[in-house]
Design a protein around this motif. Structure first.
Motif, PDB file in Angstrom:
ATOM      1  N   GLN A 112       0.585  -1.058  -0.335  1.00 59.77           N
ATOM      2  CA  GLN A 112      -0.198  -0.130  -0.259  1.00 59.77           C
ATOM      3  C   GLN A 112       1.179   0.904  -0.351  1.00 59.77           C
ATOM      4  O   GLN A 112       0.747   2.595  -0.540  1.00 59.77           O
ATOM      5  CB  GLN A 112      -1.124   0.492   1.173  1.00 59.77           C
ATOM      6  CG  GLN A 112      -0.418  -0.282   2.784  1.00 59.77           C
ATOM      7  CD  GLN A 112      -1.474  -0.468   3.575  1.00 59.77           C
ATOM      8  OE1 GLN A 112      -2.730  -0.843   3.657  1.00 59.77           O
ATOM      9  NE2 GLN A 112      -1.101  -0.654   4.552  1.00 59.77           N
ATOM     10  N   THR A 113       1.447   0.907   0.516  1.00 49.68           N
ATOM     11  CA  THR A 113       2.909   2.247   0.393  1.00 49.68           C
ATOM     12  C   THR A 113       3.368   2.757  -1.003  1.00 49.68           C
ATOM     13  O   THR A 113       3.640   4.051  -1.358  1.00 49.68           O
ATOM     14  CB  THR A 113       4.051   2.263   1.377  1.00 49.68           C
ATOM     15  OG1 THR A 113       3.774   1.556   2.773  1.00 49.68           O
ATOM     16  CG2 THR A 113       5.020   3.294   1.592  1.00 49.68           C
ATOM     17  N   ILE A 130       0.757   3.784  -3.110  1.00 50.43           N
ATOM     18  CA  ILE A 130       0.187   4.838  -2.959  1.00 50.43           C
ATOM     19  C   ILE A 130       1.095   6.695  -3.201  1.00 50.43           C
ATOM     20  O   ILE A 130       1.325   7.396  -3.872  1.00 50.43           O
ATOM     21  CB  ILE A 130      -0.366   5.384  -1.357  1.00 50.43           C
ATOM     22  CG1 ILE A 130      -1.204   5.156  -1.116  1.00 50.43           C
ATOM     23  CG2 ILE A 130      -0.224   7.579  -1.480  1.00 50.43           C
ATOM     24  CD1 ILE A 130      -1.703   4.579   1.153  1.00 50.43           C
ATOM     25  N   ALA A 131       2.547   5.775  -3.105  1.00 54.98           N
ATOM     26  CA  ALA A 131       3.808   6.332  -3.122  1.00 54.98           C
ATOM     27  C   ALA A 131       3.608   7.251  -5.134  1.00 54.98           C
ATOM     28  O   ALA A 131       4.151   7.826  -5.581  1.00 54.98           O
ATOM     29  CB  ALA A 131       4.942   6.040  -3.661  1.00 54.98           C
ATOM     30  N   ASP A 151       1.534   6.757  -7.028  1.00 53.33           N
ATOM     31  CA  ASP A 151       0.250   7.493  -7.074  1.00 53.33           C
ATOM     32  C   ASP A 151       0.162   8.943  -6.875  1.00 53.33           C
ATOM     33  O   ASP A 151      -0.674   9.660  -7.814  1.00 53.33           O
ATOM     34  CB  ASP A 151      -1.473   6.952  -6.043  1.00 53.33           C
ATOM     35  CG  ASP A 151      -2.819   7.322  -6.489  1.00 53.33           C
ATOM     36  OD1 ASP A 151      -2.710   7.789  -8.014  1.00 53.33           O
ATOM     37  OD2 ASP A 151      -3.353   8.355  -6.186  1.00 53.33           O
ATOM     38  N   LEU A 152       0.811   9.014  -6.164  1.00 52.02           N
ATOM     39  CA  LEU A 152       1.299  10.689  -5.972  1.00 52.02           C
ATOM     40  C   LEU A 152       2.306  10.895  -6.701  1.00 52.02           C
ATOM     41  O   LEU A 152       1.928  12.260  -6.957  1.00 52.02           O
ATOM     42  CB  LEU A 152       1.921  10.850  -4.416  1.00 52.02           C
ATOM     43  CG  LEU A 152       0.472  10.408  -3.667  1.00 52.02           C
ATOM     44  CD1 LEU A 152       1.498  10.728  -1.875  1.00 52.02           C
ATOM     45  CD2 LEU A 152      -0.401  11.942  -3.481  1.00 52.02           C
ATOM     46  N   VAL A 181      -6.114  -2.055   0.800  1.00 53.01           N
ATOM     47  CA  VAL A 181      -5.236  -3.358  -0.487  1.00 53.01           C
ATOM     48  C   VAL A 181      -4.884  -3.901   0.244  1.00 53.01           C
ATOM     49  O   VAL A 181      -4.737  -4.358   1.653  1.00 53.01           O
ATOM     50  CB  VAL A 181      -3.975  -2.077  -0.288  1.00 53.01           C
ATOM     51  CG1 VAL A 181      -2.600  -3.124  -1.123  1.00 53.01           C
ATOM     52  CG2 VAL A 181      -3.539  -1.456  -1.162  1.00 53.01           C
TER      53      VAL A 181
END
Lengths: 364, 366
Positions: free
Chosen positions: B289-290, B293-294, B296-297, B313
């Motif tokens: 999930q990290t 997100i990283a 996606d950002l 996730v």
């Protein structure tokens, strides 16, 4: 700056996200999924499936990215299981402290760092000040909403990274007014209460499932061990309680009202004594967290004259607190009281949190 | 602008499909109606049916339109409820969840490379009369292709029905009932560039046990007025997908994997035959999930595990079945869409490298 906001789906953390967004920060919303919503669904508490949808709706309204973080297993192990284990030891646990300490301020905060955030913000009512010797934690402006007692285990390093914008808010109405002004869909949502993972407020059922022995019947005895009656599970009792003692409460000891003075888990006994008994002045704390320095150089351990708060909603008592070995401390109260093992003892100097620890089982 | 590299969740809509959909959307008639307007609608429906029938090697009446892959799989399983069933350990939830309603369901092991363990299937078939075996043609997380022909031969000699979830394979690699030796196939239009909302169950036998009854549509096997624009769009997308060979995607996929390995990643199922546009990248010690997100950002849309409706996730049951242990929570899936461009691939490689160098490697907390 890039800042992660822990969004529960309630009005408080939603307003935090909105305020920081308005200040021009790059806000990332994150909501922890802490347990299976099919199993534990209740309204008016913090984390039902409805709340995740609310958090997402707020993030959409604010135009910020939002992620749901799976913390179910970690939450079960570090909060729910320990909650039940604590009762099995004869304690009265504070699960919110364990949750803040682990899932929120270790795991989620670590993720915020990994994502390149410079800070993480929450909707807690507490203030963070940059003091001369580093960051300090203080009670909030709105003392009715004070959550500092639940946050005592926050380390200095965590505090450094955290932001609590609601600590400065005058009252809840002001927070709701901001939510209303921002057009947040949760502006009039009821406040969460109680323990979020306990359906219908019945913690006993949950504890019974995990640790059935804590709901087995046993004896109620006086200080000398004389059996006065029966109880239906030690997990139903806490120190200082005078309910659920049946007719013992009124008839025994010459009509003197009784209360629980000790929970003897191994023997499954509830020990009672007169309600006007004076309690104790000295007890010990474990797992200390300090938010104040040692003071004198070369002085290995702290000795503080400060206020201590022994329960979530209780007045501060004056005491001496002496740091001891292995992250522990000894508390000496000016006036005797009834500290309950498993509860927090938080140290205050006026509004400032100096640290705290959990009341040890041998305190009783 | 987000670069979209999550084709296995849903392929971008193909413009050719959209054109057909737009025309179909203005056909007022109900395909069941007798009048000329109804007949015009029915022609579009039957043309689409013919496209699917030819593509997957069956007759027109072997095509049952559904709302998508999940319904097609559920329909296939429905006929065998309360009978003895086996499925691969790495099947999608569209199989795993309905399979749980069966009286006896066995999950068959996969090899460390992610392909179904043929010996496990053999042992299952030897241990009693089996009604149904479900194996996906291509895995959604790793792209690994199961040895369906071998599986089919075993099922045939044991008299078991073989249902193949071909949702990820259809339009990407050749799949027909004959070449696979399957008894039924499930497909989903939006996985090859059609719109969301249409799929099909393909079979040779004309009879199934319907999940939804009603006005007798689909020969009584699936009630309800069919979503004509979605079905027409699915057929148009399929035509276009089948005309592509995916070789460019494979080159770029390999480039991504080589770059990921340089920064410490492992590729799950790398040595198995697999789809040319899917990579399961394992970055040990970094929570999926990290990573997600990283990225996606940073503007790159990828995924991990199977998408869950809550958006959380989940731990990958696929990598877990392949023996990855805790690393099953440390994998992301990159799946290149039909319209991916080289600059997307280069950009992703840079973003992945930056993320892996910051978060991966030794000395990092788990």
């Amino acid at each position: 700056m890039r800042i992660l906001v822990a969004m529960s789906g309630g009005v408080d953390s939603s307003v935090v996200a909105g305020l920081l967004k308005d200040e021009g920060h790059e806000v990332i919303g994150a909501t922890l999924q802490l347990y299976d919503h099919g199993q534990a669904t209740k309204t008016g508490s913090c984390c039902a499936g409805r709340d995740i949808m609310d958090a997402r709706a707020v993030a959409d309204r604010l135009g910020i990215p939002h992620y749901v973080i799976d913390a179910e297993e970690r939450f079960r192990r570090s909060v729910i299981d320990r909650f039940a284990e604590s009762y099995a030891r004869g304690e009265t646990p504070v699960p919110c402290v364990a949750c803040n300490q682990g899932v929120k301020f270790s795991d989620l905060l670590g993720m915020a760092r990994d994502l390149g955030c410079e800070a993480m913000a929450t909707g807690h009512y507490v203030r963070r000040h940059a003091g001369a010797e580093g960051v300090e934690m203080h009670r909030p402006v709105d003392l009715d909403r004070d959550q500092s007692w639940f946050l005592f285990a926050t380390t200095s390093a965590q505090l450094d990274f955290l932001r609590f914008p609601l600590g400065e808010m005058p009252d809840k109405e002001a927070v709701r007014a901001v939510a209303m002004k921002m057009g947040l869909p949760v502006a009039s949502k009821p406040d969460s209460q109680d323990i979020c993972f306990v359906p219908q407020g019945s913690y006993v059922d949950l504890v019974e499932t995990l640790r059935p022995e804590t709901l087995e019947a046993g004896d109620i005895v006086d200080a000398t061990g004389r059996v006065l009656g029966r109880h239906d599970g030690i997990a139903r009792y806490t120190i200082g309680q005078s309910k659920r003692l049946g007719d013992i409460n009124t008839k025994s000891a010459g009509g003197v009202r009784q209360m629980v003075t000790r929970i003897d888990a191994p023997a499954r006994r509830i020990v009672v004594g007169p309600r006007d008994a004076s309690g104790r002045t000295e007890f010990r704390l474990r797992d200390m967290n300090w938010l104040v320095g040692n003071g004198q150089a070369g002085e290995a351990r702290r000795t503080l004259r400060c206020g201590v708060q022994l329960r979530a909603r209780e007045a501060v008592r004056q005491a001496w607190v002496m740091e001891s070995d292995d992250g522990q401390a000894v508390v000496r109260l000016d006036e005797p009281a009834w500290p309950a093992p498993g509860q927090a003892c938080v140290l205050y100097a006026d509004t400032r949190v100096l640290g705290g620890g959990f009341i040890r089982l041998d305190a009783a | 602008m987000t670069v979209y590299l999550d084709a296995n969740a849903s392929e971008p809509l193909r413009p050719a499909a959209f054109e057909v959909m737009a025309r179909a959307a203005f056909l007022s008639g109900n395909p069941s109606s007798i009048h000329a307007e109804g007949q015009a609608a029915r022609r579009v429906l039957e043309d689409a049916r013919q496209v699917l029938a030819e593509a997957f090697g069956t007759e027109a009446d072997g095509v049952i339109f559904t709302s998508g892959g999940t319904e097609a799989n559920a329909l296939a399983l429905h006929a065998f409820r309360r009978q003895r069933l086996a499925m691969g350990a790495t099947e999608h939830d569209a199989i795993r969840t309905p399979a749980r309603r069966h009286a006896q369901v066995t999950a068959l092991d996969v090899t460390p490379e992610g392909a179904l363990d043929i010996d496990a299937l053999g042992a299952f078939l030897d241990s009693g009369d089996a009604a149904l075996v479900c194996v996906m043609a291509a895995n959604n997380e790793t792209g690994v292709l199961h040895p369906i022909r071998e599986i089919a031969a075993l099922c045939r000699s044991a008299g078991a029905w073989l249902h193949v979830d071909a949702v990820q394979a259809a339009g990407r690699v050749p799949v027909t009932l004959d070449t696979l030796g399957a008894d039924s196939l499930a497909i989903s239009g939006h996985k090859f560039g059609g719109p969301k909302g249409a799929g099909a169950l393909l079979t040779r036998a004309a009879t199934v046990d319907p999940l939804i009854q009603g006005g007798g549509q689909e020969r009584g096997r699936r009630g309800g007025t069919p979503p004509l624009p979605a079905i027409a769009g699915m057929a148009a997308a399929l035509r276009e997908a089948l005309a592509e060979d995916g070789s460019q995607q494979r080159v770029w996929r390999d480039r991504i994997e080589a770059a990921a390995r340089e920064v410490g990643a492992r590729v799950a199922g790398a040595d198995a035959p697999r789809l040319g546009q899917t990579s399961a990248l394992v970055l040990d010690g970094v929570a999926a999930q990290t990573q997600l997100i990283a990225l996606d950002l940073a503007g790159y849309a990828v995924s991990a595990g199977a998408a869950c409706s809550s958006g959380k996730v989940a731990f990958s049951h696929v990598l877990d079945a392949m023996g990855y242990g805790v690393a099953a929570g440390h994998a992301i899936r990159v799946s290149l869409p039909w319209n991916v461009e080289e600059s997307d691939v280069e950009g992703f490689i840079a973003a992945y490298r930056a993320m892996a160098l910051r978060l991966g490697g030794a000395g990092r907390r788990a």
